[in-house]
Write a protein that holds these residues in place. Structure first.
Motif, PDB file in Angstrom:
ATOM      1  N   PRO A   1       6.123   4.476   1.783  1.00 18.11           N
ATOM      2  CA  PRO A   1       6.357   5.837   2.273  1.00 18.11           C
ATOM      3  C   PRO A   1       4.718   6.800   2.285  1.00 18.11           C
ATOM      4  N   GLY A   2       4.601   7.697   3.204  1.00 15.47           N
ATOM      5  CA  GLY A   2       3.347   8.366   3.010  1.00 15.47           C
ATOM      6  C   GLY A   2       3.181   9.305   2.143  1.00 15.47           C
ATOM      7  N   ASP A   3       4.616   9.726   1.756  1.00 17.77           N
ATOM      8  CA  ASP A   3       4.480  10.892   0.549  1.00 17.77           C
ATOM      9  C   ASP A   3       4.455  10.234  -0.786  1.00 17.77           C
ATOM     10  N   ARG A   4       4.186   8.895  -0.806  1.00 18.99           N
ATOM     11  CA  ARG A   4       4.210   8.271  -2.243  1.00 18.99           C
ATOM     12  C   ARG A   4       2.668   7.785  -2.377  1.00 18.99           C
TER      13      ARG A   4
ATOM     14  N   ILE B   1       1.719  -0.694   5.906  1.00 19.30           N
ATOM     15  CA  ILE B   1       1.879   0.277   6.862  1.00 19.30           C
ATOM     16  C   ILE B   1       2.316   1.653   6.022  1.00 19.30           C
ATOM     17  N   ILE B   2       1.331   2.560   6.178  1.00 16.28           N
ATOM     18  CA  ILE B   2       1.902   3.891   5.579  1.00 16.28           C
ATOM     19  C   ILE B   2       2.790   4.581   6.566  1.00 16.28           C
ATOM     20  N   ASP B   3       3.684   4.795   6.229  1.00 16.32           N
ATOM     21  CA  ASP B   3       4.890   5.344   6.985  1.00 16.32           C
ATOM     22  C   ASP B   3       5.254   7.115   6.714  1.00 16.32           C
TER      23      ASP B   3
ATOM     24  N   GLU C   1       7.106   8.329   9.314  1.00 14.78           N
ATOM     25  CA  GLU C   1       8.030   8.702   9.995  1.00 14.78           C
ATOM     26  C   GLU C   1       9.440   8.411   9.219  1.00 14.78           C
ATOM     27  N   ASP C   2      10.286   7.521   9.183  1.00 10.86           N
ATOM     28  CA  ASP C   2      11.591   7.477   8.851  1.00 10.86           C
ATOM     29  C   ASP C   2      11.753   7.564   7.328  1.00 10.86           C
ATOM     30  N   ALA C   3      10.721   7.179   6.551  1.00 11.77           N
ATOM     31  CA  ALA C   3      10.439   7.149   5.171  1.00 11.77           C
ATOM     32  C   ALA C   3      10.219   8.529   4.518  1.00 11.77           C
ATOM     33  N   VAL C   4       9.966   9.585   5.464  1.00 11.58           N
ATOM     34  CA  VAL C   4       9.415  10.758   4.896  1.00 11.58           C
ATOM     35  C   VAL C   4      10.586  11.747   5.309  1.00 11.58           C
TER      36      VAL C   4
END
Length: 274
Positions: A9-12, A28-30, A32-35
């Motif tokens: 997740p991009g916020d981690r 893969i820094i996400d 989209e769906d993970a944030v």
């Protein structure tokens, strides 16, 4: 070829380095769906900071970024922010080749997650900005109300064909959502391998060894491939165009090329005790 992709997740941001060290071929820094929506700006800033800091790093996993839908302003802003920094961008919900015209910088991987995306798979795969395509199976199954694995296999094969026709790498499998079900993950990977898919995205590092095991050639496959490669090399040294195996069968160039890939893959994915 890449075998494992790991989402983070991009916020981690505290997990980014751990993901890179996980053994995955690609992280893969996400965004989209993970944030959640409230943290998407923060996630983008995290990705940009991390990518800028690691630009000179060598010998590490490649880092892709899954941006938000390019049909939205947020998605276009994501692309502008990371397109020149990431090793590649992953584009969700691609439904036509036209949307790919907006891509600049890093190579793009198009995720087909809807009926429209499947219908346009060949045109999307043939777009010059596309380095690969993959399925977003959970969204697709939900849209089409699919409950039978045979129906999903039909869609998988369409994407496998589209990628092959466009000269793209084999299609990797979508995530397996149950991180504790290693037996199910292994069985699913083997089934996808039988359809011509190769490699898989993961949502937890514990899935990576299972995926590697599933796509590692068996001892029999590796031995058979080595036999073909040896016969091909003997034919080359003798100046012969035809490659004959010890059992009398002849094989052509595509079979030899596949055997070379199998030998290389078996060596690359071999476990220490092998």
């Amino acid at each position: 070829m890449n075998v494992t992709w790991l989402y983070v997740p991009g916020d981690r941001p505290e997990r980014f380095d751990k993901a890179v060290a996980s053994g995955a071929d690609v992280v893969i820094i996400d965004l989209e769906d993970a944030v959640v929506p409230a943290r998407k700006d923060e996630a983008r800033a995290n990705a940009v900071a991390y990518l800028r800091a690691r630009r000179d790093a060598e010998g590490q996993a490649r880092v892709h970024v899954r941006v938000n839908d390019l049909a939205t302003g947020r998605g276009l802003a994501d692309l502008e922010a990371v397109g020149e920094l990431a090793d590649a961008v992953r584009l969700p919900k691609v439904e036509s080749a036209a949307v790919l015209d907006a891509v600049t910088g890093a190579p793009a991987y198009a995720l087909l997650e809807s009926a429209a995306g499947i219908v346009a798979a060949r045109e999307i795969a043939a777009h010059p900005k596309v380095a690969g395509i993959a399925l977003g199976e959970q969204d697709l199954a939900a849209e089409l109300a699919i409950t039978d694995e045979r129906a999903m296999d039909h869609l998988r094969l369409q994407v496998v064909l589209a990628a092959a026709a466009a000269g793209l790498p084999p299609v990797p499998m979508a995530v397996y959502p149950n991180v504790k079900d290693e037996a199910g993950l292994l069985a699913s990977c083997l089934a996808g391998r039988g359809l011509g898919m190769f490699g898989r995205t993961a949502i937890h590092p514990r899935q990576i060894p299972v995926i590697r095991r599933a796509f590692r050639p068996s001892a029999e496959e590796a031995a058979r491939a080595a036999e073909i490669v040896e016969a091909a090399e003997q034919a080359e040294r003798a100046g012969l165009g035809a490659v004959a195996l010890p059992d009398g069968r002849f094989v052509d160039a595509p079979i030899v090329a596949r055997a070379r890939r199998t030998v290389a893959l078996a060596s690359r994915l071999a476990e220490p005790e092998d």
